[in-house]
Scaffold this active site. Sequence first.
Site, PDB file in Angstrom:
ATOM      1  N   PHE A 254      11.627 -15.649  56.264  1.00 59.69           N
ATOM      2  CA  PHE A 254      13.037 -15.541  55.898  1.00 59.69           C
ATOM      3  C   PHE A 254      13.768 -14.684  56.921  1.00 59.69           C
ATOM      4  O   PHE A 254      13.239 -13.646  57.351  1.00 59.69           O
ATOM      5  CB  PHE A 254      13.105 -14.882  54.514  1.00 59.69           C
TER       6      PHE A 254
ATOM      7  N   GLU B 210      20.056  -8.459  60.556  1.00 55.61           N
ATOM      8  CA  GLU B 210      20.305  -8.415  62.006  1.00 55.61           C
ATOM      9  C   GLU B 210      20.435  -6.950  62.428  1.00 55.61           C
ATOM     10  O   GLU B 210      20.614  -6.073  61.571  1.00 55.61           O
ATOM     11  CB  GLU B 210      21.590  -9.194  62.337  1.00 55.61           C
TER      12      GLU B 210
ATOM     13  N   TRP C  43      13.548  -7.219  61.750  1.00 50.23           N
ATOM     14  CA  TRP C  43      12.734  -6.829  60.588  1.00 50.23           C
ATOM     15  C   TRP C  43      12.251  -8.062  59.821  1.00 50.23           C
ATOM     16  O   TRP C  43      12.322  -8.118  58.602  1.00 50.23           O
ATOM     17  CB  TRP C  43      13.506  -5.876  59.657  1.00 50.23           C
TER      18      TRP C  43
ATOM     19  N   ARG D 247     -13.801  16.032  41.131  1.00 46.95           N
ATOM     20  CA  ARG D 247     -13.431  17.261  41.858  1.00 46.95           C
ATOM     21  C   ARG D 247     -13.422  18.449  40.882  1.00 46.95           C
ATOM     22  O   ARG D 247     -12.610  18.488  39.955  1.00 46.95           O
ATOM     23  CB  ARG D 247     -12.040  17.076  42.476  1.00 46.95           C
TER      24      ARG D 247
ATOM     25  N   GLY E 266      -4.887  16.849  47.436  1.00 43.27           N
ATOM     26  CA  GLY E 266      -4.833  18.038  48.294  1.00 43.27           C
ATOM     27  C   GLY E 266      -4.921  17.643  49.765  1.00 43.27           C
ATOM     28  O   GLY E 266      -4.353  16.636  50.189  1.00 43.27           O
TER      29      GLY E 266
ATOM     30  N   GLU F  22      14.615  -5.383  51.130  1.00 46.87           N
ATOM     31  CA  GLU F  22      15.086  -6.165  49.974  1.00 46.87           C
ATOM     32  C   GLU F  22      16.072  -5.372  49.105  1.00 46.87           C
ATOM     33  O   GLU F  22      16.047  -5.430  47.881  1.00 46.87           O
ATOM     34  CB  GLU F  22      13.903  -6.664  49.138  1.00 46.87           C
TER      35      GLU F  22
END
Length: 397
Positions: free
Chosen positions: A123, A127, A156, A268, A339, A363
């Site tokens: 698509f 621009e 893009w 952890r 962390g 989008e």
Amino acid sequence: MDFALTQEHELIRESAQKFAEHEIKPTIAELDLQHTSDPTTLKKMGEAGLLGIGIPAKYGGTDTDYISLGLVCEELERGDTSARVVMSVHSGLHCMTLLQWGTEEQKHRWLPDLASGKKVGAFGLTEPNAGSDAINIKTVAKKDGDHYVINGQKTWISLADYADQFLIITKLAETDAKAPYAAFIMDRNTPGFSSRPLKGKLGVRAGNTGEIFFQDMRVPADCMLGQEGDGFKVAMSALDHGRYTVAAGAVGIITACLDACVPYCNDRIVGTEPIGKKQLVQQMIASMAKGRDIGRLLYYQVGWMKNTGQRHTREVSMAKWVNCEAAFDAANKAVEIHGAYGFSAEFPVERYFRNSRGAMIYEGTHEIHTLVQAEYALGYRSDKPLAQNLPTYPFES
Ligand code: CAA
């Protein structure tokens, strides 16, 4: 009101999940690190039938509904954003828009090859000087006999280097139409077409993004979607479909964050207990679960509106806005929970953090959706039914 997914939905979700597990997750960390896209993933997606999702059987598709498309996007993005982007661009922006606006002849001409994955669609709207301000595009099409001569450039563009055909939006040089815009499906082999990859992206590094250029490119008039004057509406409808896939994919990022954080929280140990027992960590996990569940409801609703042929411009903007913010928030929290490990490519959460930032730009930026929602709430924006809708589900045979 029925919130249950059908058995078919569950099977589709499961097969997309397996695809992500076997075809995306094993290589994604390295591809992302090397800023490299793997074109074989596209081929494998086609072979797995994913590129025909949401397309009626009479056009060669899998005859599955639009909720299925959302489920596939969610599960693929749980693997990596780059795989979901393929669905957004090929299925959402390209195929769904063709399904909505194409004549019977055009749908039979293009959809079977797209649905089987023999061809890939992309698509082109944005621009260099027209992103949010889409009305100000400069690419121009000038009628010349039974062709249009197109000059300009788009940027893009996801799959710029891989797509076989593009749905592009242009201005019209000369027209009697009230809105001087047109939409064309054009083949990449058309003389005057070229593409160039964009490098150095913050996220979606395993996805191909580029620029496409048109120099005196002659496109047959029968490749126009809709009529002269419909181009901007075609673009906006394409975004109704693309935003849906992005909203669904955002839920996949949140789930991926939970996939990473839940075992980490249980393994952890700080002091004598796992960090999952710490209330500040629990608050972050709860917030992720909240984003995931709200996000699903929002995109399921849009999928249902697509199935039943209702206009959903407001609802899809809300789903995209809310879900992309929730995904970025979840990824930020996932980094926090990990962390210093969260700051390292050794763990996937830093990739989720970078990838989810992009979805708040493409989008429709965070700001565009904020404005759109304010305008709806204030009564400045109307949601009158559209002249062209997607075929309702179940599809006619
Ligand atoms: N479907 C069909 N028609 C639609 C529509 C829709 N969803 N939305 C609007 N229209 C019609 C309107 O009815 C109107 O027609 P009438 O004049 O006949 O009534 C016409 O289109 C113009 O609509 P608006 O008045 O709403 O247009 P606007 O100028 O107010 O729109 C805007 C402003 C909503 C901010 C719009 O410019 C916009 O959405 N901008 C953001 C663009 C964007 O998201 N760009 C992302 C690029 S694509 C991308 O990111 C993909 C990628 O990377 C691969």
